[in-house]
Design an enzyme around this catalytic site. Structure first.
Site, PDB file in Angstrom:
ATOM      1  N   ASP A  33      -9.642  68.577  50.670  1.00  0.00           N
ATOM      2  CA  ASP A  33     -10.490  68.281  51.824  1.00  0.00           C
ATOM      3  C   ASP A  33      -9.469  68.427  53.115  1.00  0.00           C
ATOM      4  O   ASP A  33      -8.987  67.511  53.678  1.00  0.00           O
ATOM      5  CB  ASP A  33     -10.965  66.523  51.917  1.00  0.00           C
ATOM      6  CG  ASP A  33     -12.091  66.426  50.785  1.00  0.00           C
ATOM      7  OD1 ASP A  33     -12.815  67.401  50.453  1.00  0.00           O
ATOM      8  OD2 ASP A  33     -12.000  65.334  50.139  1.00  0.00           O
ATOM      9  N   LYS A  55     -11.607  70.916  44.218  1.00  0.00           N
ATOM     10  CA  LYS A  55     -12.974  70.479  44.795  1.00  0.00           C
ATOM     11  C   LYS A  55     -12.993  71.217  46.146  1.00  0.00           C
ATOM     12  O   LYS A  55     -12.280  70.952  47.052  1.00  0.00           O
ATOM     13  CB  LYS A  55     -13.385  68.973  44.950  1.00  0.00           C
ATOM     14  CG  LYS A  55     -14.811  68.571  45.443  1.00  0.00           C
ATOM     15  CD  LYS A  55     -14.781  67.106  45.775  1.00  0.00           C
ATOM     16  CE  LYS A  55     -14.402  67.316  47.311  1.00  0.00           C
ATOM     17  NZ  LYS A  55     -14.851  65.918  48.094  1.00  0.00           N
ATOM     18  N   ASP A  82     -18.809  70.857  46.158  1.00  0.00           N
ATOM     19  CA  ASP A  82     -19.417  69.533  46.516  1.00  0.00           C
ATOM     20  C   ASP A  82     -20.024  69.718  47.606  1.00  0.00           C
ATOM     21  O   ASP A  82     -19.649  69.155  48.961  1.00  0.00           O
ATOM     22  CB  ASP A  82     -18.423  68.443  46.458  1.00  0.00           C
ATOM     23  CG  ASP A  82     -18.955  66.982  46.601  1.00  0.00           C
ATOM     24  OD1 ASP A  82     -20.050  66.858  46.359  1.00  0.00           O
ATOM     25  OD2 ASP A  82     -17.947  66.175  46.958  1.00  0.00           O
ATOM     26  N   LYS A  84     -23.557  68.784  48.154  1.00  0.00           N
ATOM     27  CA  LYS A  84     -24.592  67.613  47.941  1.00  0.00           C
ATOM     28  C   LYS A  84     -25.790  68.367  48.574  1.00  0.00           C
ATOM     29  O   LYS A  84     -26.508  67.972  49.367  1.00  0.00           O
ATOM     30  CB  LYS A  84     -24.105  66.489  48.704  1.00  0.00           C
ATOM     31  CG  LYS A  84     -22.868  65.855  48.175  1.00  0.00           C
ATOM     32  CD  LYS A  84     -22.620  64.617  48.956  1.00  0.00           C
ATOM     33  CE  LYS A  84     -21.375  64.038  48.197  1.00  0.00           C
ATOM     34  NZ  LYS A  84     -20.098  64.641  48.304  1.00  0.00           N
ATOM     35  N   PHE A  85     -26.310  69.616  47.918  1.00  0.00           N
ATOM     36  CA  PHE A  85     -27.555  69.972  48.295  1.00  0.00           C
ATOM     37  C   PHE A  85     -28.779  69.131  48.373  1.00  0.00           C
ATOM     38  O   PHE A  85     -28.800  68.275  47.301  1.00  0.00           O
ATOM     39  CB  PHE A  85     -27.921  71.279  47.349  1.00  0.00           C
ATOM     40  CG  PHE A  85     -26.967  72.474  47.365  1.00  0.00           C
ATOM     41  CD1 PHE A  85     -26.440  72.906  48.520  1.00  0.00           C
ATOM     42  CD2 PHE A  85     -26.655  73.083  46.173  1.00  0.00           C
ATOM     43  CE1 PHE A  85     -25.476  73.931  48.292  1.00  0.00           C
ATOM     44  CE2 PHE A  85     -25.882  74.144  46.163  1.00  0.00           C
ATOM     45  CZ  PHE A  85     -25.241  74.488  47.191  1.00  0.00           C
ATOM     46  N   ASP A  87     -32.657  69.601  50.026  1.00  0.00           N
ATOM     47  CA  ASP A  87     -33.585  70.283  50.784  1.00  0.00           C
ATOM     48  C   ASP A  87     -34.646  70.626  49.789  1.00  0.00           C
ATOM     49  O   ASP A  87     -35.055  69.933  48.817  1.00  0.00           O
ATOM     50  CB  ASP A  87     -32.958  71.474  51.359  1.00  0.00           C
ATOM     51  CG  ASP A  87     -33.415  71.994  52.814  1.00  0.00           C
ATOM     52  OD1 ASP A  87     -34.795  71.952  52.754  1.00  0.00           O
ATOM     53  OD2 ASP A  87     -32.795  72.386  53.411  1.00  0.00           O
ATOM     54  N   PRO A  89     -37.394  72.230  47.385  1.00  0.00           N
ATOM     55  CA  PRO A  89     -37.043  72.557  46.163  1.00  0.00           C
ATOM     56  C   PRO A  89     -36.520  74.147  45.965  1.00  0.00           C
ATOM     57  O   PRO A  89     -35.553  74.607  45.488  1.00  0.00           O
ATOM     58  CB  PRO A  89     -38.168  72.325  45.200  1.00  0.00           C
ATOM     59  CG  PRO A  89     -38.936  71.146  45.690  1.00  0.00           C
ATOM     60  CD  PRO A  89     -38.432  71.250  47.091  1.00  0.00           C
ATOM     61  N   THR A 141     -19.807  56.811  47.374  1.00  0.00           N
ATOM     62  CA  THR A 141     -18.982  55.655  47.114  1.00  0.00           C
ATOM     63  C   THR A 141     -18.358  55.030  48.405  1.00  0.00           C
ATOM     64  O   THR A 141     -17.761  53.797  48.497  1.00  0.00           O
ATOM     65  CB  THR A 141     -17.338  56.077  46.486  1.00  0.00           C
ATOM     66  OG1 THR A 141     -16.892  57.145  47.289  1.00  0.00           O
ATOM     67  CG2 THR A 141     -17.784  56.738  44.908  1.00  0.00           C
ATOM     68  N   GLN A 211     -13.407  54.357  51.412  1.00  0.00           N
ATOM     69  CA  GLN A 211     -13.982  54.196  50.200  1.00  0.00           C
ATOM     70  C   GLN A 211     -14.443  52.606  49.730  1.00  0.00           C
ATOM     71  O   GLN A 211     -13.315  51.940  50.104  1.00  0.00           O
ATOM     72  CB  GLN A 211     -13.375  54.745  48.818  1.00  0.00           C
ATOM     73  CG  GLN A 211     -12.659  56.066  48.822  1.00  0.00           C
ATOM     74  CD  GLN A 211     -14.153  57.257  48.705  1.00  0.00           C
ATOM     75  OE1 GLN A 211     -15.139  56.943  48.498  1.00  0.00           O
ATOM     76  NE2 GLN A 211     -13.730  58.365  48.275  1.00  0.00           N
ATOM     77  N   GLY A 231      -8.261  62.823  46.338  1.00  0.00           N
ATOM     78  CA  GLY A 231      -8.150  63.584  47.250  1.00  0.00           C
ATOM     79  C   GLY A 231      -6.744  63.000  47.919  1.00  0.00           C
ATOM     80  O   GLY A 231      -5.698  63.544  47.504  1.00  0.00           O
ATOM     81  N   ARG A 232      -6.879  62.065  48.660  1.00  0.00           N
ATOM     82  CA  ARG A 232      -5.709  61.970  49.725  1.00  0.00           C
ATOM     83  C   ARG A 232      -4.530  61.480  49.092  1.00  0.00           C
ATOM     84  O   ARG A 232      -3.208  61.574  49.552  1.00  0.00           O
ATOM     85  CB  ARG A 232      -6.125  60.759  50.830  1.00  0.00           C
ATOM     86  CG  ARG A 232      -7.067  61.505  51.880  1.00  0.00           C
ATOM     87  CD  ARG A 232      -7.714  60.389  52.774  1.00  0.00           C
ATOM     88  NE  ARG A 232      -8.920  60.190  51.843  1.00  0.00           N
ATOM     89  CZ  ARG A 232     -10.077  59.024  52.464  1.00  0.00           C
ATOM     90  NH1 ARG A 232      -9.729  58.758  53.831  1.00  0.00           N
ATOM     91  NH2 ARG A 232     -11.084  58.965  51.727  1.00  0.00           N
TER      92      ARG A 232
END
Length: 259
Positions: A33, A55, A82, A84-85, A87, A89, A141, A211, A231-232
């Site tokens: 990220d 990721k 990642d 996160k589609f 829309d 179909p 999360t 989070q 991540g962080r």
């Protein structure tokens, strides 16, 4: 304490003999990220001998585009895309096909997009050699009861996660993203074949940040997680490789076989 066999994902022992540390390396996903490709590749280089999975999320993909994915794949890394589609179909089916062509190994979709969208995404990968895993995102999360209430969901997060996961299973999806708090219930729901990817992982003493529903790496594995996204605690550490190794050691302890 090792993972109970009933909660241990099938793939974890599929290529025996792997040591617990080797298993951990295959199950840790580092979240890149970061704001640009240069920062992402620098981190990948620092972690080259430590981590297999990375990721690529919205921040990096919007800044750098598909080329950063291609660079990571060319270096031999497994990429979790990642985005996160969510829309209609047909649009999501096209996006899934395009993502698969980049060589990514996992792709996220919002389960809230509905069963028709999830089924279209699954159908889009039919006939694709070695297709990526589709993961339905249940409840982010960062969502606590107040946030859920704000979008009109009165039921507790755990109930919403199970409702969406059951819908996903019925649409042919076997992979899910959920918080550590819901992973044990989803492992029971999916069985050992389910692929459960868990963000919100914070080593003991790490800052929580934005989070809300978190766990340590060992806790999440013992609850039935397949992969952990960190991540962080790694990417913002003074020595990312050292931080990743510490997390891998904690994971390996949880992956020790039962005596």
């Amino acid at each position: 304490m090792p993972i109970p066999e009933r909660l241990n994902p099938t793939f974890a022992n599929a290529r025996a003999p792997l040591t617990p540390l080797e298993q951990a390396r295959k199950r840790l996903i580092v979240a890149l990220d970061v704001p640009d490709a240069a920062a992402a590749i620098k981190l990948a280089e620092q972690l080259e001998d430590t981590c297999q999975w990375f990721k690529v999320g919205l921040e990096l993909f919007v800044a750098a585009g598909p080329s950063v994915v291609e660079l990571l794949v060319a270096r031999g890394h497994s990429v979790f895309l990642d985005l996160k589609f969510n829309d209609i179909p047909n649009t999501v089916a096209g996006a899934v096909r395009s993502a698969a062509a980049l060589g990514v190994r996992m792709i996220t979709l919002h389960a809230a997009g509905g069963p028709a969208m999830l089924a279209a995404a699954r159908t889009a990968l039919e006939g694709v050699p070695n297709p990526p895993e589709l993961l339905a995102v249940t409840v982010l999360t960062s969502m606590d009861p107040a946030q859920l209430k704000g979008i009109g969901i009165a039921r507790p997060a755990a109930e919403q996660v199970e409702l969406l996961a059951q819908m996903g299973l019925e649409a042919g999806i076997r992979g899910f993203v959920c918080s550590p708090q819901e992973v044990a219930a989803l492992r029971t729901l999916t069985g050992p074949e389910g692929v459960l990817v868990i963000p919100g992982i914070r080593p003991a003493g790490a800052e929580i940040g934005d989070q809300k529903r978190i766990a340590t790496p060992a806790e999440a594995l013992r609850l039935g997680a397949s992969y952990l996204v960190v991540g962080r605690p790694i990417t913002q550490a003074p020595d990312p490789a050292e931080a990743a190794e510490a997390i891998l050691k904690e994971m390996a302890e949880a992956l020790e076989p039962q005596s």
